[in-house]
Enzyme design. Structure first.
Site, PDB file in Angstrom:
ATOM      1  N   PHE A 135     -68.059 -86.839 -27.047  1.00  0.00           N
ATOM      2  CA  PHE A 135     -68.591 -87.122 -28.384  1.00  0.00           C
ATOM      3  C   PHE A 135     -68.012 -88.395 -28.989  1.00  0.00           C
ATOM      4  O   PHE A 135     -68.561 -88.937 -29.940  1.00  0.00           O
ATOM      5  CB  PHE A 135     -68.358 -85.912 -29.315  1.00  0.00           C
ATOM      6  CG  PHE A 135     -67.124 -85.977 -30.153  1.00  0.00           C
ATOM      7  CD1 PHE A 135     -65.911 -85.543 -29.674  1.00  0.00           C
ATOM      8  CD2 PHE A 135     -67.179 -86.479 -31.450  1.00  0.00           C
ATOM      9  CE1 PHE A 135     -64.767 -85.612 -30.449  1.00  0.00           C
ATOM     10  CE2 PHE A 135     -66.045 -86.545 -32.239  1.00  0.00           C
ATOM     11  CZ  PHE A 135     -64.834 -86.117 -31.736  1.00  0.00           C
ATOM     12  N   LYS A 136     -66.916 -88.889 -28.433  1.00  0.00           N
ATOM     13  CA  LYS A 136     -66.326 -90.115 -28.947  1.00  0.00           C
ATOM     14  C   LYS A 136     -67.320 -91.288 -28.918  1.00  0.00           C
ATOM     15  O   LYS A 136     -67.226 -92.210 -29.712  1.00  0.00           O
ATOM     16  CB  LYS A 136     -65.078 -90.503 -28.146  1.00  0.00           C
ATOM     17  CG  LYS A 136     -64.007 -89.428 -28.039  1.00  0.00           C
ATOM     18  CD  LYS A 136     -63.372 -89.117 -29.375  1.00  0.00           C
ATOM     19  CE  LYS A 136     -62.056 -88.353 -29.250  1.00  0.00           C
ATOM     20  NZ  LYS A 136     -62.191 -86.989 -28.753  1.00  0.00           N
ATOM     21  N   ASP A 137     -68.296 -91.220 -27.993  1.00  0.00           N
ATOM     22  CA  ASP A 137     -69.305 -92.279 -27.921  1.00  0.00           C
ATOM     23  C   ASP A 137     -70.129 -92.375 -29.204  1.00  0.00           C
ATOM     24  O   ASP A 137     -70.658 -93.436 -29.517  1.00  0.00           O
ATOM     25  CB  ASP A 137     -70.283 -92.020 -26.765  1.00  0.00           C
ATOM     26  CG  ASP A 137     -69.640 -92.225 -25.401  1.00  0.00           C
ATOM     27  OD1 ASP A 137     -68.801 -93.132 -25.270  1.00  0.00           O
ATOM     28  OD2 ASP A 137     -69.987 -91.475 -24.474  1.00  0.00           O
TER      29      ASP A 137
END
Ligand SMILES: *Cc1c(COP(=O)(O)O)cnc(C)c1O
Length: 495
Positions: free
Chosen positions: A111-113
């Site tokens: 989810f960091k993207d």
């Protein structure tokens, strides 16, 4: 322009959104927080007719109000493009009665993207707006996923360099392989002989080093952060909660105004804080369910009002949540302390000196939006196995922490509100732990045999991010002691 950001530790600090993004951390070591949280100026029905990018603009324009429409839309367009393997960017998948919000369709399958694909553009735009001509050095501590997502986001971005520190023995084999194979002349990856908290503390120390800052400026450099302490990370994360709600609305699963629960597998408290901000902007959220792994400082905090990091650091199969100092919690503490920099500073000082602090009953009373619980390693594995056997849907170890805690919450409260679970990583990122949970017969297979097996049992194609590292050469092999972090940075910059 009307929204300014203040430091959680010093009332006299007041900056614009773009300045807060550039700096990352306030000079006093505090975090930047908006003076007030703006409300949506579009109705939920209007938002439900919009694409991800359009919702992103509607949310971000309110929080980053010194960006022009043109600037912000350009950033959004560059971020949410074909780097994502689906047009909807963040799909919702219903399984076993809950909605999994898949936040892992970007370049590095975590989810960091969602935020790190836009942060480089926000940062470069902020530099231009503020007449900054120094080269920007992104310094990042990672528990595994931020590092790769930041490297991918900043690789070959002009005017920037990125240095990532990760705990040498504290990330999954695939996480490590993803980082050490990173291309780009401006990328640097260093393993440290310590855990994530050591890496994060080391990075914060470098940020606070005034002497180094002077040397850097003389050589034409300045630091910024890609960690979730940067509001440029936090703000883009608000978007997908709003988007998820509007999808449920568009699909007729809820009516406008109906409340939903959000369950978030939590480490540094960034993702769940974004959900809290979404609620404060007007998104109808009932409970914010904070899910921890065996490093359950946050569960203890929500139940007792005492934050205590003096405990054993457990290495779990959800390494991106192996954290004992949840940095972003400070933003919540500041708020429940009545936006008092003084009170917050006292508590943070106590955390630094004694490893713990206790909030007052008045402060604790303001935490009713939150519910905290945790999952043991065995519970986590059992949840992956059960969901797979019941539905065929395979989730990763972090998402399984959330799913486990959601089950506990339902049992405890009987609450049947429509619930969105933040699915923070693709199971392909943690293939071994996931496959081990499903069946012990996979024990003897190699990492890439497991990848192919996972594809067979889940009917989900192997993501490009995994294909890319099958044969990629290792380009980074530096390892250092915790106390050598600063000198490693200097060496890289040649100062
Ligand atoms: C970073 C991460 C988390 C924790 O998110 P925070 O914002 O640090 O609370 C959870 N799951 C995965 C897969 C992550 O990469």
């Amino acid at each position: 322009m009307s929204l300014f950001y203040k430091s959680t530790r010093d009332d006299s600090v007041k900056v614009t959104a773009s300045q807060a993004i550039l700096k990352g951390l306030a000079p006093d070591g505090g975090l930047f927080v908006p003076e007030s949280i703006p409300s949506f100026d579009k109705s939920l029905e209007e938002l439900s007719k919009m694409s991800y990018k359009e919702v992103a603009y509607e949310v971000m324009k309110l929080m980053l109000d010194d960006f022009t429409e043109e600037e912000l839309k350009a950033c959004i367009d560059k971020a949410y493009d074909e780097k994502f393997d689906t047009d909807v960017i963040a799909p919702l998948v219903k399984a076993d009665g809950a909605y999994y919000l898949e936040l892992f369709h970007g370049a590095t399958i975590a989810f960091k993207d969602m935020a790190l694909s836009i942060l480089p553009h926000l940062l470069i735009t902020s530099a231009k707006k503020n007449d900054v001509h120094n080269e920007i050095v992104i310094l990042t501590a990672t528990s595994g996923d931020t590092g790769k997502a930041a490297l991918a986001g900043f690789a070959d971005v002009k005017g920037t360099r990125i240095i990532v520190f990760y705990p040498k023995n504290g990330v999954s084999p695939i996480q490590e392989k993803q980082m050490v194979t990173q291309k780009g002349d401006n990328t640097y990856v260093i393993g440290i002989k310590g855990n994530f908290d050591d890496a994060q503390t080391g990075v914060k120390k470098i940020f606070g080093d005034k002497e180094l800052e002077k040397e850097m400026a003389e050589a034409g450099f300045q630091f910024s952060s890609a960690n979730s302490i940067n509001i440029g990370r936090l703000v883009p994360q608000i978007v997908y909660y709003v988007y998820a709600y509007t999808r449920l609305l568009a699909d007729g699963e809820i009516k406008a105004g109906d409340k939903i629960n959000a369950v978030v597998p939590t480490g540094n408290f960034g993702n769940i804080l974004a959900a809290f901000y979404a609620k404060n902007m007007g998104l109808p959220i009932n409970k914010l369910i904070c899910a921890s792994n065996e490093n359950k400082v946050l569960y203890d905090f929500f139940t007792t009002g005492e934050y205590d990091r003096n405990r054993e650091f457990v290495l779990t199969t959800s390494p991106s949540m192996d954290i004992l100092i949840s940095s972003n919690l400070e933003r919540l503490i500041y708020r429940i302390a009545g936006n008092s920099a003084k009170k917050n500073s006292e508590l943070m000082e106590s955390l630094k000196n004694t490893g713990k602090y206790e909030i007052t009953p008045e402060m604790k009373a303001q935490l009713s939006d939150f519910y905290g619980n945790y999952a043991t390693e065995a519970e986590d594995a059992a949840t992956i196995k059960k969901l797979y056997e019941d539905t065929g849907y395979v989730i990763d170890t972090h998402t399984a922490v959330a799913a486990t805690v959601y089950e506990k919450y339902k049992k405890e409260t009987g609450d049947d509100t429509v619930t969105v679970i933040a699915s923070t990583a693709s199971p392909y990122k943690f293939t071994r732990s996931v496959m081990d949970a499903i069946d012990s017969k996979y024990d003897s297979m190699t990492d890439f045999e497991l990848v192919d097996e996972l594809s067979k049992i889940s009917n989900v194609a192997v993501p490009q991010a995994i294909e890319d590292i099958r044969t990629a050469p290792v380009l980074h092999d530096t390892v250092c002691e915790v106390n050598e972090m600063s000198s490693s940075v200097k060496k890289i910059l040649g100062i």
